[in-house]
Design a protein around this motif. Structure first.
Motif, PDB file in Angstrom:
ATOM      1  N   LEU A  23       0.825  -1.284   0.153  1.00  0.00           N
ATOM      2  CA  LEU A  23       0.111   0.109  -0.053  1.00  0.00           C
ATOM      3  C   LEU A  23       0.855   1.158   0.203  1.00  0.00           C
ATOM      4  O   LEU A  23       0.271   2.443  -0.104  1.00  0.00           O
ATOM      5  N   VAL A  24       2.200   1.138   0.008  1.00  0.00           N
ATOM      6  CA  VAL A  24       3.006   2.143   0.139  1.00  0.00           C
ATOM      7  C   VAL A  24       2.835   3.034  -1.258  1.00  0.00           C
ATOM      8  O   VAL A  24       2.901   4.425  -1.031  1.00  0.00           O
ATOM      9  N   ILE A  25       2.270   2.886  -2.121  1.00  0.00           N
ATOM     10  CA  ILE A  25       2.162   3.673  -3.297  1.00  0.00           C
ATOM     11  C   ILE A  25       1.257   4.844  -3.051  1.00  0.00           C
ATOM     12  O   ILE A  25       1.067   5.889  -3.580  1.00  0.00           O
ATOM     13  N   LYS A  26       0.156   4.673  -1.957  1.00  0.00           N
ATOM     14  CA  LYS A  26      -0.624   5.760  -1.504  1.00  0.00           C
ATOM     15  C   LYS A  26       0.131   6.844  -0.868  1.00  0.00           C
ATOM     16  O   LYS A  26      -0.397   7.778  -0.840  1.00  0.00           O
ATOM     17  N   ASP A  27       1.495   6.405  -0.519  1.00  0.00           N
ATOM     18  CA  ASP A  27       2.180   7.737   0.159  1.00  0.00           C
ATOM     19  C   ASP A  27       2.784   8.471  -0.963  1.00  0.00           C
ATOM     20  O   ASP A  27       3.397   9.617  -0.752  1.00  0.00           O
ATOM     21  N   TYR A  28       2.715   8.101  -2.279  1.00  0.00           N
ATOM     22  CA  TYR A  28       3.586   8.657  -3.325  1.00  0.00           C
ATOM     23  C   TYR A  28       2.620   9.217  -4.422  1.00  0.00           C
ATOM     24  O   TYR A  28       2.968  10.083  -5.072  1.00  0.00           O
ATOM     25  N   LEU A  29       1.272   8.525  -4.597  1.00  0.00           N
ATOM     26  CA  LEU A  29       0.392   9.045  -5.615  1.00  0.00           C
ATOM     27  C   LEU A  29      -1.102   9.097  -4.970  1.00  0.00           C
ATOM     28  O   LEU A  29      -1.355   8.651  -4.133  1.00  0.00           O
ATOM     29  N   THR A  30      -1.753  10.172  -5.662  1.00  0.00           N
ATOM     30  CA  THR A  30      -3.231  10.462  -5.077  1.00  0.00           C
ATOM     31  C   THR A  30      -4.169  10.437  -6.074  1.00  0.00           C
ATOM     32  O   THR A  30      -3.841  11.047  -7.345  1.00  0.00           O
ATOM     33  N   PRO A  31      -5.129   9.764  -5.837  1.00  0.00           N
ATOM     34  CA  PRO A  31      -6.198   9.627  -6.996  1.00  0.00           C
ATOM     35  C   PRO A  31      -6.703  10.908  -7.178  1.00  0.00           C
ATOM     36  O   PRO A  31      -7.075  11.721  -6.497  1.00  0.00           O
ATOM     37  N   GLY A  32      -7.059  11.065  -8.449  1.00  0.00           N
ATOM     38  CA  GLY A  32      -7.499  12.536  -8.920  1.00  0.00           C
ATOM     39  C   GLY A  32      -6.220  13.582  -9.370  1.00  0.00           C
ATOM     40  O   GLY A  32      -6.886  14.446  -9.681  1.00  0.00           O
TER      41      GLY A  32
END
Length: 95
Positions: A23-32
């Protein structure tokens, strides 16, 4: 380890579903959000490298799926390298 997919839109409008073993991708990319090509590449590189390292720490081997996804992102970014205003949009996360 919780895996996820992140769905992106390339500068030419093509959609791609990408894989992360963490889930680390959530720390680097944001939906929208939309990122300049080089920034998207660097953020993806960092996040997928961390994700692969987490797999290595837990299982003793880096994550070939994360590294393969990164290689595909790098190759696709290369297609748009000559476009100064190229941006990649992050559409959604799927957990």
């Amino acid at each position: 380890m919780p895996e996820m997919r992140f769905n992106i839109r390339w500068p030419d409008g093509a959609l791609e579903s990408c894989y992360s073993p963490s889930l680390v991708i959530k720390d680097y990319l944001t939906p929208g959000e939309s990122y300049p090509l080089n920034e998207f590449l660097e953020r993806s590189r960092t996040a997928l490298s961390i994700a692969s390292d987490r797999v290595k720490a837990k299982y003793g081997m880096p994550c070939s799926l994360a590294l393969g996804q990164l290689a595909r992102i790098e190759a696709r970014c290369g297609r748009f390298a000559d476009s100064a205003d190229a941006r990649v949009s992050v559409d959604t996360f799927e957990e």
